[in-house]
Design a protein around this motif. Structure first.
Motif, PDB file in Angstrom:
ATOM      1  N   GLY A 168     -22.925 -31.356 -70.327  1.00  0.00           N
ATOM      2  CA  GLY A 168     -22.280 -29.376 -70.140  1.00  0.00           C
ATOM      3  C   GLY A 168     -22.855 -29.037 -70.966  1.00  0.00           C
ATOM      4  O   GLY A 168     -23.532 -29.381 -72.392  1.00  0.00           O
ATOM      5  N   HIS A 169     -23.218 -27.441 -70.936  1.00  0.00           N
ATOM      6  CA  HIS A 169     -23.798 -26.619 -72.380  1.00  0.00           C
ATOM      7  C   HIS A 169     -22.430 -26.110 -72.910  1.00  0.00           C
ATOM      8  O   HIS A 169     -21.229 -26.380 -72.827  1.00  0.00           O
ATOM      9  CB  HIS A 169     -24.262 -25.437 -71.862  1.00  0.00           C
ATOM     10  CG  HIS A 169     -24.967 -24.257 -72.300  1.00  0.00           C
ATOM     11  ND1 HIS A 169     -26.050 -25.290 -73.330  1.00  0.00           N
ATOM     12  CD2 HIS A 169     -24.496 -23.652 -73.023  1.00  0.00           C
ATOM     13  CE1 HIS A 169     -26.532 -24.050 -74.064  1.00  0.00           C
ATOM     14  NE2 HIS A 169     -24.936 -22.797 -74.035  1.00  0.00           N
ATOM     15  N   VAL A 170     -22.435 -26.574 -74.370  1.00  0.00           N
ATOM     16  CA  VAL A 170     -21.979 -25.776 -75.386  1.00  0.00           C
ATOM     17  C   VAL A 170     -22.712 -25.087 -76.358  1.00  0.00           C
ATOM     18  O   VAL A 170     -23.340 -25.559 -77.008  1.00  0.00           O
ATOM     19  CB  VAL A 170     -21.081 -27.465 -76.257  1.00  0.00           C
ATOM     20  CG1 VAL A 170     -20.201 -26.914 -76.936  1.00  0.00           C
ATOM     21  CG2 VAL A 170     -20.804 -28.482 -75.076  1.00  0.00           C
ATOM     22  N   ASP A 171     -22.033 -23.928 -76.663  1.00  0.00           N
ATOM     23  CA  ASP A 171     -22.308 -23.399 -77.636  1.00  0.00           C
ATOM     24  C   ASP A 171     -21.872 -23.714 -78.688  1.00  0.00           C
ATOM     25  O   ASP A 171     -20.572 -24.004 -78.753  1.00  0.00           O
ATOM     26  CB  ASP A 171     -21.874 -21.696 -77.725  1.00  0.00           C
ATOM     27  CG  ASP A 171     -23.596 -21.396 -76.473  1.00  0.00           C
ATOM     28  OD1 ASP A 171     -24.753 -21.590 -75.931  1.00  0.00           O
ATOM     29  OD2 ASP A 171     -23.179 -20.533 -75.549  1.00  0.00           O
ATOM     30  N   PRO A 172     -22.775 -23.363 -80.434  1.00  0.00           N
ATOM     31  CA  PRO A 172     -21.725 -23.747 -81.843  1.00  0.00           C
ATOM     32  C   PRO A 172     -21.046 -22.686 -81.420  1.00  0.00           C
ATOM     33  O   PRO A 172     -20.677 -21.908 -80.694  1.00  0.00           O
ATOM     34  CB  PRO A 172     -22.506 -23.168 -82.622  1.00  0.00           C
ATOM     35  CG  PRO A 172     -23.970 -23.454 -81.600  1.00  0.00           C
ATOM     36  CD  PRO A 172     -23.917 -23.048 -80.398  1.00  0.00           C
ATOM     37  N   TYR A 173     -19.182 -23.411 -82.116  1.00  0.00           N
ATOM     38  CA  TYR A 173     -17.778 -23.070 -81.786  1.00  0.00           C
ATOM     39  C   TYR A 173     -17.583 -23.495 -83.686  1.00  0.00           C
ATOM     40  O   TYR A 173     -18.051 -24.867 -84.097  1.00  0.00           O
ATOM     41  CB  TYR A 173     -17.108 -23.004 -80.882  1.00  0.00           C
ATOM     42  CG  TYR A 173     -17.054 -24.624 -81.142  1.00  0.00           C
ATOM     43  CD1 TYR A 173     -15.808 -25.593 -81.746  1.00  0.00           C
ATOM     44  CD2 TYR A 173     -17.728 -24.825 -79.593  1.00  0.00           C
ATOM     45  CE1 TYR A 173     -15.700 -26.247 -81.255  1.00  0.00           C
ATOM     46  CE2 TYR A 173     -17.591 -26.946 -79.861  1.00  0.00           C
ATOM     47  CZ  TYR A 173     -16.456 -27.526 -80.492  1.00  0.00           C
ATOM     48  OH  TYR A 173     -16.555 -28.491 -80.061  1.00  0.00           O
ATOM     49  N   VAL A 174     -16.459 -22.874 -83.789  1.00  0.00           N
ATOM     50  CA  VAL A 174     -15.926 -23.201 -85.007  1.00  0.00           C
ATOM     51  C   VAL A 174     -14.478 -23.450 -84.207  1.00  0.00           C
ATOM     52  O   VAL A 174     -13.695 -22.659 -83.558  1.00  0.00           O
ATOM     53  CB  VAL A 174     -15.369 -21.824 -86.271  1.00  0.00           C
ATOM     54  CG1 VAL A 174     -14.788 -22.515 -87.439  1.00  0.00           C
ATOM     55  CG2 VAL A 174     -16.765 -21.736 -86.448  1.00  0.00           C
ATOM     56  N   MET A 175     -13.863 -24.669 -84.282  1.00  0.00           N
ATOM     57  CA  MET A 175     -12.501 -24.944 -84.170  1.00  0.00           C
ATOM     58  C   MET A 175     -11.487 -24.630 -85.132  1.00  0.00           C
ATOM     59  O   MET A 175     -11.645 -24.910 -85.979  1.00  0.00           O
ATOM     60  CB  MET A 175     -11.985 -26.113 -84.337  1.00  0.00           C
ATOM     61  CG  MET A 175     -11.115 -26.985 -83.080  1.00  0.00           C
ATOM     62  SD  MET A 175     -11.064 -29.377 -83.039  1.00  0.00           S
ATOM     63  CE  MET A 175     -10.655 -29.857 -85.130  1.00  0.00           C
ATOM     64  N   VAL A 176     -10.135 -24.018 -84.390  1.00  0.00           N
ATOM     65  CA  VAL A 176      -9.245 -23.561 -85.647  1.00  0.00           C
ATOM     66  C   VAL A 176      -8.158 -24.030 -84.463  1.00  0.00           C
ATOM     67  O   VAL A 176      -8.136 -23.456 -83.697  1.00  0.00           O
ATOM     68  CB  VAL A 176      -9.712 -22.156 -85.036  1.00  0.00           C
ATOM     69  CG1 VAL A 176      -8.477 -21.383 -87.018  1.00  0.00           C
ATOM     70  CG2 VAL A 176     -10.262 -21.508 -85.518  1.00  0.00           C
ATOM     71  N   THR A 177      -7.309 -24.558 -86.089  1.00  0.00           N
ATOM     72  CA  THR A 177      -5.292 -24.736 -85.295  1.00  0.00           C
ATOM     73  C   THR A 177      -5.390 -24.714 -85.774  1.00  0.00           C
ATOM     74  O   THR A 177      -5.148 -23.422 -87.270  1.00  0.00           O
ATOM     75  CB  THR A 177      -5.358 -26.388 -85.542  1.00  0.00           C
ATOM     76  OG1 THR A 177      -5.611 -26.631 -86.507  1.00  0.00           O
ATOM     77  CG2 THR A 177      -6.387 -26.858 -84.674  1.00  0.00           C
ATOM     78  N   TYR A 178      -4.200 -24.183 -85.960  1.00  0.00           N
ATOM     79  CA  TYR A 178      -2.713 -23.945 -86.762  1.00  0.00           C
ATOM     80  C   TYR A 178      -1.605 -24.435 -86.128  1.00  0.00           C
ATOM     81  O   TYR A 178      -0.905 -24.643 -85.102  1.00  0.00           O
ATOM     82  CB  TYR A 178      -2.233 -22.349 -86.259  1.00  0.00           C
ATOM     83  CG  TYR A 178      -0.511 -21.605 -87.358  1.00  0.00           C
ATOM     84  CD1 TYR A 178      -0.868 -21.460 -88.312  1.00  0.00           C
ATOM     85  CD2 TYR A 178      -0.530 -20.574 -86.242  1.00  0.00           C
ATOM     86  CE1 TYR A 178      -0.110 -20.836 -88.763  1.00  0.00           C
ATOM     87  CE2 TYR A 178       0.617 -20.205 -86.750  1.00  0.00           C
ATOM     88  CZ  TYR A 178       1.051 -20.163 -88.135  1.00  0.00           C
ATOM     89  OH  TYR A 178       2.213 -19.419 -88.608  1.00  0.00           O
ATOM     90  N   GLY A 179      -0.646 -24.600 -86.841  1.00  0.00           N
ATOM     91  CA  GLY A 179       0.488 -25.291 -86.879  1.00  0.00           C
ATOM     92  C   GLY A 179       1.299 -25.192 -88.073  1.00  0.00           C
ATOM     93  O   GLY A 179       0.672 -25.479 -89.615  1.00  0.00           O
ATOM     94  N   SER A 180       2.435 -26.624 -87.947  1.00  0.00           N
ATOM     95  CA  SER A 180       3.484 -26.836 -88.585  1.00  0.00           C
ATOM     96  C   SER A 180       2.613 -28.279 -89.851  1.00  0.00           C
ATOM     97  O   SER A 180       1.745 -29.134 -88.791  1.00  0.00           O
ATOM     98  CB  SER A 180       4.696 -27.264 -88.300  1.00  0.00           C
ATOM     99  OG  SER A 180       4.171 -27.951 -87.226  1.00  0.00           O
TER     100      SER A 180
END
Length: 402
Positions: free
Chosen positions: A243-255
């Motif tokens: 599949g096609h995937v555009d550039p991105y930034v993965m962002v997580t948040y948590g403990s």
């Protein structure tokens, strides 16, 4: 052993890499994957030389090249960096693993893209929608029982079915799943030129962790492929379903690992994507403007809650026709980005061991024992270090001596 056949329970990254390696070695195998297709599960995966060189050993040349071309562009600094919420650098450290240099070092991949690459060419051995239930083994063969009432017989069964592995629960029932208490969310934000201009430069290094100093963190990683995926696929694997995937930034948040979860950081499991988005917005109030903008750009359709769990380190066990790889035996917190790399390492190592058995260089159980012994020596120290509460929030250097 000309009719030697390997059963693989689980079509994740490790199971598929194993199947590719066995196919390359001329060893018959079959993969049984519970899902009906390769689903979206997580986003960006850090890659190091341990996993990358395992892919080189197992994949045909064109698919290995496709992995390299669809990997993230090489960052200026291939290392981990911790920042405060104002963008100030607290510490940096190299990624763990063997030397990772050259014109195209191993960087990061999109998880689903890598699984689709690994599945390419396996149509004859990959069985979707079939869940492993249990197995029966004796001195001569092993039978895998599936949830639809059917079964498959082989010479070896490999449990590659993840942290909640039914194969491990039968083989090593004393190994427990440990809840770290870490709760949070995963998401991605589209990477555009205007967003890139305002983000702190250190976010474009190998991997970034942003700490608020209150027991919560955000892990941030860029995925910007070296070559557009469709273009690379058309050149290297025409017709492959990737599949096609555009550039991105993965962002997580948590403990953070080892931090106590208080009322300011709820469980997240029952929150809607909009509520989770609001939670990280509140956490970034007063932060560097680029971090605030990054969080604002998160695509709410990509948000999902997360709970980090890992396995107890197993005591040595006697070798048999049933063995394990990846998260099924050494699921670990993501502290060093080593989980997927270790699963790939397992796959390449197990291929070599099974080749020794098939070609009569070693008895089968001796070959499996050597594979399991190497895993305990090489991966279990990383597993222990990843669960150390100091692993994420300090300049902690892990002791991987054993």
């Amino acid at each position: 052993m000309s009719s030697f056949h390997v059963l693989i329970a689980g079509g994740g990254i490790g199971g598929l890499c194993l199947a590719q390696g066995l196919k390359r070695a001329g060893i018959s195998c079959a993969v049984y994957e519970a899902a009906a297709e390769i689903v979206h599960s997580g986003y960006r995966l850090h890659m190091n030389a341990l996993g990358g060189e395992a892919l080189r050993a197992c994949l045909p040349d064109n698919l290995y090249e496709l992995y390299l071309q669809t990997s993230r562009r090489t960052p200026e600094r291939e290392m981990s960096v911790m920042l405060d919420i104002h963008g100030g650098e607290i510490w940096t450290r190299p990624h763990i693993g063997p030397p990772n240099e050259g014109p195209r070092p191993h960087t990061a991949v999109n998880r689903r893209t890598l699984r689709q690459i690994l599945a390419t060419g396996l149509d004859d051995v990959l069985h979707f929608g079939q869940t492993a239930v249990e197995y029966e083994a004796d001195d001569d063969e092993v039978r895998l029982l599936l949830d639809d009432g059917s079964s498959a017989v082989g010479d070896v069964l490999v449990g590659a079915d993840g942290i909640h592995s039914v194969i491990r629960s039968q083989l090593l029932p004393e190994v427990d799943v440990i809840d770290t208490g870490m709760r949070g969310m995963w998401s991605i934000a589209p990477l555009t030129d205007d967003l890139a201009e305002v983000m702190p430069a250190a976010l474009f290094d190998g991997f970034a962790i942003v700490t608020r100093g209150d027991g919560t963190i955000s892990a941030i990683g860029v995925y910007d492929p070296r070559r557009p995926i469709a273009e690379a696929v058309a050149d290297l694997a025409p017709g492959a379903e990737i599949g096609h995937v555009d550039p991105y930034v993965m962002v997580t948040y948590g403990s953070d690992l080892g931090a106590e979860r208080g009322p300011a950081l709820p469980d997240f499991a029952n929150d809607s994507p909009a509520e989770l988005h609001d939670a990280i917005r509140r956490a970034m109030q007063g932060a560097h403007p680029g971090l605030v903008e990054l969080v604002e750009r998160i695509d709410e359709s990509t948000i999902s809650p997360s709970a980090i769990r890992y396995l107890e380190v197993a005591d040595p066990w006697p070798p048999s026709r049933v063995t394990l790889l990846g998260d099924a035996i050494h699921a670990m917190p993501p502290s060093f980005g080593a989980g997927a790399n270790s699963a790939l390492r397992d796959a390449a190592c197990l291929v070599r061991s099974l080749e020794d058995a098939v070609h009569g260089r070693k008895p089968l159980l001796e070959a499996i024992s050597e594979y399991e012994g190497q895993m305990r020596a090489e991966v279990f120290p990383i597993m222990r270090a990843s669960a150390d509460p100091d692993a994420v929030h300090s300049d902690h250097v892990p002791d991987l001596a054993g």
